[in-house]
Design a protein around this motif. Structure first.
Motif, PDB file in Angstrom:
ATOM      1  N   ASP A  26       4.114   8.026  10.735  1.00 43.83           N
ATOM      2  CA  ASP A  26       4.656   7.214   9.813  1.00 43.83           C
ATOM      3  C   ASP A  26       4.707   6.068  10.884  1.00 43.83           C
ATOM      4  N   LYS A  27       5.276   5.809  12.175  1.00 45.14           N
ATOM      5  CA  LYS A  27       5.313   4.811  12.235  1.00 45.14           C
ATOM      6  C   LYS A  27       4.366   3.752  12.709  1.00 45.14           C
ATOM      7  N   ILE A  28       3.448   4.556  12.848  1.00 38.50           N
ATOM      8  CA  ILE A  28       2.038   3.640  12.617  1.00 38.50           C
ATOM      9  C   ILE A  28       1.790   2.698  10.937  1.00 38.50           C
ATOM     10  N   LEU A  29       1.332   3.637  10.354  1.00 38.11           N
ATOM     11  CA  LEU A  29       1.555   3.462   8.830  1.00 38.11           C
ATOM     12  C   LEU A  29       2.816   2.882   8.482  1.00 38.11           C
ATOM     13  N   SER A  30       3.875   2.984   8.369  1.00 35.49           N
ATOM     14  CA  SER A  30       4.846   2.045   7.957  1.00 35.49           C
ATOM     15  C   SER A  30       4.792   0.686   8.006  1.00 35.49           C
ATOM     16  N   GLN A  31       4.254   0.072   8.819  1.00 38.53           N
ATOM     17  CA  GLN A  31       4.060  -1.153   8.761  1.00 38.53           C
ATOM     18  C   GLN A  31       2.761  -1.800   8.262  1.00 38.53           C
ATOM     19  N   TYR A  32       2.640  -1.175   7.453  1.00 38.07           N
ATOM     20  CA  TYR A  32       1.225  -1.281   7.028  1.00 38.07           C
ATOM     21  C   TYR A  32       1.538  -0.769   4.732  1.00 38.07           C
ATOM     22  N   GLY A  33       2.533   0.015   4.597  1.00 43.00           N
ATOM     23  CA  GLY A  33       2.983   0.513   2.962  1.00 43.00           C
ATOM     24  C   GLY A  33       3.739   1.633   3.296  1.00 43.00           C
ATOM     25  N   GLU A  34       4.184   2.128   1.944  1.00 47.10           N
ATOM     26  CA  GLU A  34       5.516   3.106   2.129  1.00 47.10           C
ATOM     27  C   GLU A  34       5.072   4.355   2.414  1.00 47.10           C
ATOM     28  N   CYS A  35       5.538   5.024   3.163  1.00 49.28           N
ATOM     29  CA  CYS A  35       5.068   6.636   3.579  1.00 49.28           C
ATOM     30  C   CYS A  35       6.049   7.207   2.922  1.00 49.28           C
ATOM     31  N   ASP A  36       5.350   8.216   2.733  1.00 49.51           N
ATOM     32  CA  ASP A  36       6.196   9.464   1.552  1.00 49.51           C
ATOM     33  C   ASP A  36       5.273  10.714   3.217  1.00 49.51           C
ATOM     34  N   LEU A  37       5.845  11.933   3.165  1.00 50.88           N
ATOM     35  CA  LEU A  37       5.741  12.802   4.418  1.00 50.88           C
ATOM     36  C   LEU A  37       6.047  13.728   3.857  1.00 50.88           C
ATOM     37  N   THR A  38       4.555  14.741   3.648  1.00 48.51           N
ATOM     38  CA  THR A  38       4.350  16.049   3.537  1.00 48.51           C
ATOM     39  C   THR A  38       4.259  17.506   4.293  1.00 48.51           C
ATOM     40  N   VAL A  39       4.314  18.349   4.829  1.00 46.76           N
ATOM     41  CA  VAL A  39       4.635  19.249   5.879  1.00 46.76           C
ATOM     42  C   VAL A  39       3.213  20.548   5.986  1.00 46.76           C
ATOM     43  N   ASN A  40       2.947  20.214   4.173  1.00 45.82           N
ATOM     44  CA  ASN A  40       1.633  21.290   4.131  1.00 45.82           C
ATOM     45  C   ASN A  40       0.725  20.412   2.707  1.00 45.82           C
ATOM     46  N   GLY A  41      -0.296  21.659   2.650  1.00 48.01           N
ATOM     47  CA  GLY A  41      -1.535  20.848   1.930  1.00 48.01           C
ATOM     48  C   GLY A  41      -0.859  20.922   0.339  1.00 48.01           C
ATOM     49  N   LEU A  72      -3.730   5.949  -0.173  1.00 44.68           N
ATOM     50  CA  LEU A  72      -3.977   6.028   1.634  1.00 44.68           C
ATOM     51  C   LEU A  72      -3.725   7.595   2.013  1.00 44.68           C
ATOM     52  N   ILE A  73      -4.327   8.472   2.133  1.00 48.96           N
ATOM     53  CA  ILE A  73      -3.773  10.217   1.976  1.00 48.96           C
ATOM     54  C   ILE A  73      -4.113  10.239   3.198  1.00 48.96           C
ATOM     55  N   CYS A  74      -3.198  10.652   4.767  1.00 50.26           N
ATOM     56  CA  CYS A  74      -3.713  11.464   5.617  1.00 50.26           C
ATOM     57  C   CYS A  74      -3.469  12.811   5.822  1.00 50.26           C
ATOM     58  N   LEU A  75      -4.097  13.915   5.641  1.00 53.07           N
ATOM     59  CA  LEU A  75      -4.058  14.862   5.929  1.00 53.07           C
ATOM     60  C   LEU A  75      -4.487  15.824   7.131  1.00 53.07           C
ATOM     61  N   ASP A  76      -3.554  16.354   7.978  1.00 53.23           N
ATOM     62  CA  ASP A  76      -4.254  17.381   8.387  1.00 53.23           C
ATOM     63  C   ASP A  76      -4.784  18.468   8.224  1.00 53.23           C
ATOM     64  N   ILE A  77      -5.892  18.931   9.271  1.00 57.79           N
ATOM     65  CA  ILE A  77      -6.841  20.039   8.734  1.00 57.79           C
ATOM     66  C   ILE A  77      -5.924  21.183   8.588  1.00 57.79           C
ATOM     67  N   MET A  78      -5.940  21.842   9.523  1.00 57.63           N
ATOM     68  CA  MET A  78      -4.500  22.804   9.934  1.00 57.63           C
ATOM     69  C   MET A  78      -3.167  22.657   9.393  1.00 57.63           C
ATOM     70  N   MET A  79      -2.612  23.167   8.353  1.00 62.47           N
ATOM     71  CA  MET A  79      -1.704  23.000   7.678  1.00 62.47           C
ATOM     72  C   MET A  79      -0.986  24.409   7.168  1.00 62.47           C
ATOM     73  N   MET A  82       0.626  -0.581   0.103  1.00 62.22           N
ATOM     74  CA  MET A  82       0.229   0.203  -0.082  1.00 62.22           C
ATOM     75  C   MET A  82       1.091   1.084   0.188  1.00 62.22           C
ATOM     76  N   LYS A  83       0.584   2.215  -0.549  1.00 61.84           N
ATOM     77  CA  LYS A  83       0.886   3.297  -0.731  1.00 61.84           C
ATOM     78  C   LYS A  83       0.277   4.333   0.163  1.00 61.84           C
ATOM     79  N   ILE A  84       1.154   5.023   0.658  1.00 63.94           N
ATOM     80  CA  ILE A  84       0.702   5.903   1.919  1.00 63.94           C
ATOM     81  C   ILE A  84       1.042   7.305   1.810  1.00 63.94           C
ATOM     82  N   LEU A  85       0.431   8.329   1.875  1.00 63.89           N
ATOM     83  CA  LEU A  85       1.135   9.844   1.869  1.00 63.89           C
ATOM     84  C   LEU A  85       0.764  10.928   3.397  1.00 63.89           C
ATOM     85  N   ILE A  86       1.108  10.845   4.409  1.00 59.63           N
ATOM     86  CA  ILE A  86       1.355  11.481   5.290  1.00 59.63           C
ATOM     87  C   ILE A  86       1.538  12.757   4.970  1.00 59.63           C
TER      88      ILE A  86
END
Length: 131
Positions: free
Chosen positions: A17-32, A51-58, A1-5
């Motif tokens: 990243d620690k949680i989700l990297s167990q389930y797939g490859e995670c890429d990390l970004t710091v803003n929308g 899967l994309i996990c999006l913080d609302i306030m960025m 699974m490919k995941i964007l945080i």
């Protein structure tokens, strides 16, 4: 699974990243803005996010605008609703208006901070993601 945080808070980003990297490859970004760019790059190389996990306030572009941009891009590319990337909105805000707006703009789930690991994994299962 490919995941964007997409998360501007370092501690939250590392935790997800620690949680989700167990389930797939995670890429990390710091803003929308970076999240939308990462979504486009992944799409362009033929390896879109599951899967994309999006913080609302960025900063720069918040999660709500990023969510809208991603859904608009999927529509432009002719992606069927059933095949869209699953998006979970994550926030410390407890405002029901944000929750309602998130679902209206096309997210599949909403998680409050601090994120409960077991609940997040259960939501991923309910969304049909391989966990």
């Amino acid at each position: 699974m490919k995941i964007l945080i997409a998360e501007d808070d370092l501690a939250s980003r590392k935790y997800l990243d620690k949680i989700l990297s167990q389930y797939g490859e995670c890429d990390l970004t710091v803003n929308g803005m970076e999240a939308v760019e990462a979504f486009l790059m992944a799409w362009d190389v033929g390896d879109p996010y599951d899967l994309i996990c999006l913080d609302i306030m960025m900063p720069k572009v918040d999660g709500m605008r990023a969510l809208q941009a991603i859904r608009d891009l999927e529509k432009q590319k002719g992606v069927a609703e059933a095949d869209q990337t699953k998006i979970i909105m994550i926030t410390a805000l407890h405002d029901t208006e944000y929750v309602r707006n998130s679902f209206q703009k096309g997210c599949e789930a909403y998680a409050a901070k601090p994120v409960n690991t077991e609940k997040l994994i259960e939501v991923m299962r309910q969304l049909g993601l391989q966990v």
